[in-house]
Scaffold this motif. Sequence first.
Motif, PDB file in Angstrom:
ATOM      1  N   ASN A 114      47.391  39.325  25.836  1.00 39.62           N
ATOM      2  CA  ASN A 114      46.083  39.142  25.295  1.00 39.62           C
ATOM      3  C   ASN A 114      45.129  37.856  24.819  1.00 39.62           C
ATOM      4  OD1 ASN A 114      46.156  41.537  22.737  1.00 39.62           O
ATOM      5  ND2 ASN A 114      47.554  40.084  21.751  1.00 39.62           N
ATOM      6  N   LYS A 115      45.147  37.121  26.463  1.00 39.43           N
ATOM      7  CA  LYS A 115      44.085  36.248  27.148  1.00 39.43           C
ATOM      8  C   LYS A 115      42.928  37.407  27.300  1.00 39.43           C
ATOM      9  CE  LYS A 115      43.915  32.443  28.303  1.00 39.43           C
ATOM     10  NZ  LYS A 115      43.538  30.804  27.582  1.00 39.43           N
ATOM     11  N   SER A 116      42.200  36.928  26.230  1.00 41.92           N
ATOM     12  CA  SER A 116      40.814  37.555  26.081  1.00 41.92           C
ATOM     13  C   SER A 116      39.855  37.422  26.666  1.00 41.92           C
ATOM     14  CB  SER A 116      40.206  37.836  24.698  1.00 41.92           C
ATOM     15  OG  SER A 116      39.898  36.697  24.559  1.00 41.92           O
ATOM     16  N   THR A 117      39.886  35.540  27.307  1.00 42.70           N
ATOM     17  CA  THR A 117      39.138  35.338  28.243  1.00 42.70           C
ATOM     18  C   THR A 117      39.068  35.824  29.983  1.00 42.70           C
ATOM     19  OG1 THR A 117      40.270  33.637  29.175  1.00 42.70           O
ATOM     20  CG2 THR A 117      38.427  33.482  26.700  1.00 42.70           C
ATOM     21  N   LEU A 118      40.428  36.302  30.398  1.00 40.07           N
ATOM     22  CA  LEU A 118      40.706  36.603  31.468  1.00 40.07           C
ATOM     23  C   LEU A 118      39.813  37.690  32.054  1.00 40.07           C
ATOM     24  CD1 LEU A 118      42.667  35.567  33.566  1.00 40.07           C
ATOM     25  CD2 LEU A 118      44.378  37.033  33.279  1.00 40.07           C
ATOM     26  N   THR A 119      38.986  36.861  33.918  1.00 35.85           N
ATOM     27  CA  THR A 119      38.376  38.436  34.174  1.00 35.85           C
ATOM     28  C   THR A 119      38.792  38.380  35.415  1.00 35.85           C
ATOM     29  OG1 THR A 119      36.796  36.439  35.355  1.00 35.85           O
ATOM     30  CG2 THR A 119      36.547  37.685  32.687  1.00 35.85           C
ATOM     31  N   THR A 120      39.871  37.940  35.821  1.00 32.28           N
ATOM     32  CA  THR A 120      39.626  38.039  37.182  1.00 32.28           C
ATOM     33  C   THR A 120      41.687  37.300  37.319  1.00 32.28           C
ATOM     34  OG1 THR A 120      38.289  38.023  37.878  1.00 32.28           O
ATOM     35  CG2 THR A 120      40.037  37.498  39.703  1.00 32.28           C
ATOM     36  N   PHE A 121      42.040  37.893  38.276  1.00 35.24           N
ATOM     37  CA  PHE A 121      43.739  37.260  38.715  1.00 35.24           C
ATOM     38  C   PHE A 121      44.232  38.048  39.604  1.00 35.24           C
ATOM     39  CE2 PHE A 121      48.128  37.897  38.059  1.00 35.24           C
ATOM     40  CZ  PHE A 121      48.609  36.385  37.680  1.00 35.24           C
ATOM     41  N   VAL A 122      45.007  37.151  40.512  1.00 36.11           N
ATOM     42  CA  VAL A 122      44.971  37.422  42.060  1.00 36.11           C
ATOM     43  C   VAL A 122      46.414  37.089  41.620  1.00 36.11           C
ATOM     44  CG1 VAL A 122      44.843  36.888  43.876  1.00 36.11           C
ATOM     45  CG2 VAL A 122      43.153  37.056  43.054  1.00 36.11           C
ATOM     46  N   PHE A 123      47.273  37.855  42.057  1.00 36.30           N
ATOM     47  CA  PHE A 123      49.179  37.747  42.265  1.00 36.30           C
ATOM     48  C   PHE A 123      49.837  36.725  43.025  1.00 36.30           C
ATOM     49  CE2 PHE A 123      48.731  41.776  39.956  1.00 36.30           C
ATOM     50  CZ  PHE A 123      49.234  42.160  38.927  1.00 36.30           C
TER      51      PHE A 123
END
Length: 181
Positions: A114-123
Amino acid sequence: LEAAIKADGKNPAKIKNLKVTGKICSIDFIFMRDKMDILQAVNLKESTIVGSWYYCINIGDERGYFNEYFEGDMPESDEECKQIVRERYPNIQYFSNRGVYSYADEIPEYALNNKSTLTTFVFPERVTKIRNYAFDGCSLLSGALIIPDDVTVIEHSAFYDCSNYSSLSLPYGLKEIGSSA
């Protein structure tokens, strides 16, 4: 992570873009999720996920029993665990139960849920499992979703309500995808 950000004089609630190098554990994911209010982009490519463990303790204050979390693999003996807890809480009164909270090389359960601000995630380079609800409700995640090559399991609802990706890349060795993942 929290200590490093504060030592750098930054207010975590005002950070939009975060690149992490070195070790990271479930405690750091909880910090990103709950304390970094406007976090939009997370890059963990140069980080390593380590495990974490907890001990339910009572130090005799108004909190009563609570779980205290520790980074790294849980020591094998109960006495070793208690010694580590005593270093942090010299006046501890009661020990209850202990257990593993998260494992190395796994995105923990509810990591950025529910991190509603997150647009990009790099593993990170090495991830073997993406646990239940890890990114559930991160509805603004977009772009290409590239699951690392070492991932063999994506658990239940790991990416539930994440439908803005332009493309999806799954690893060849993926063996299990949970329902609503």
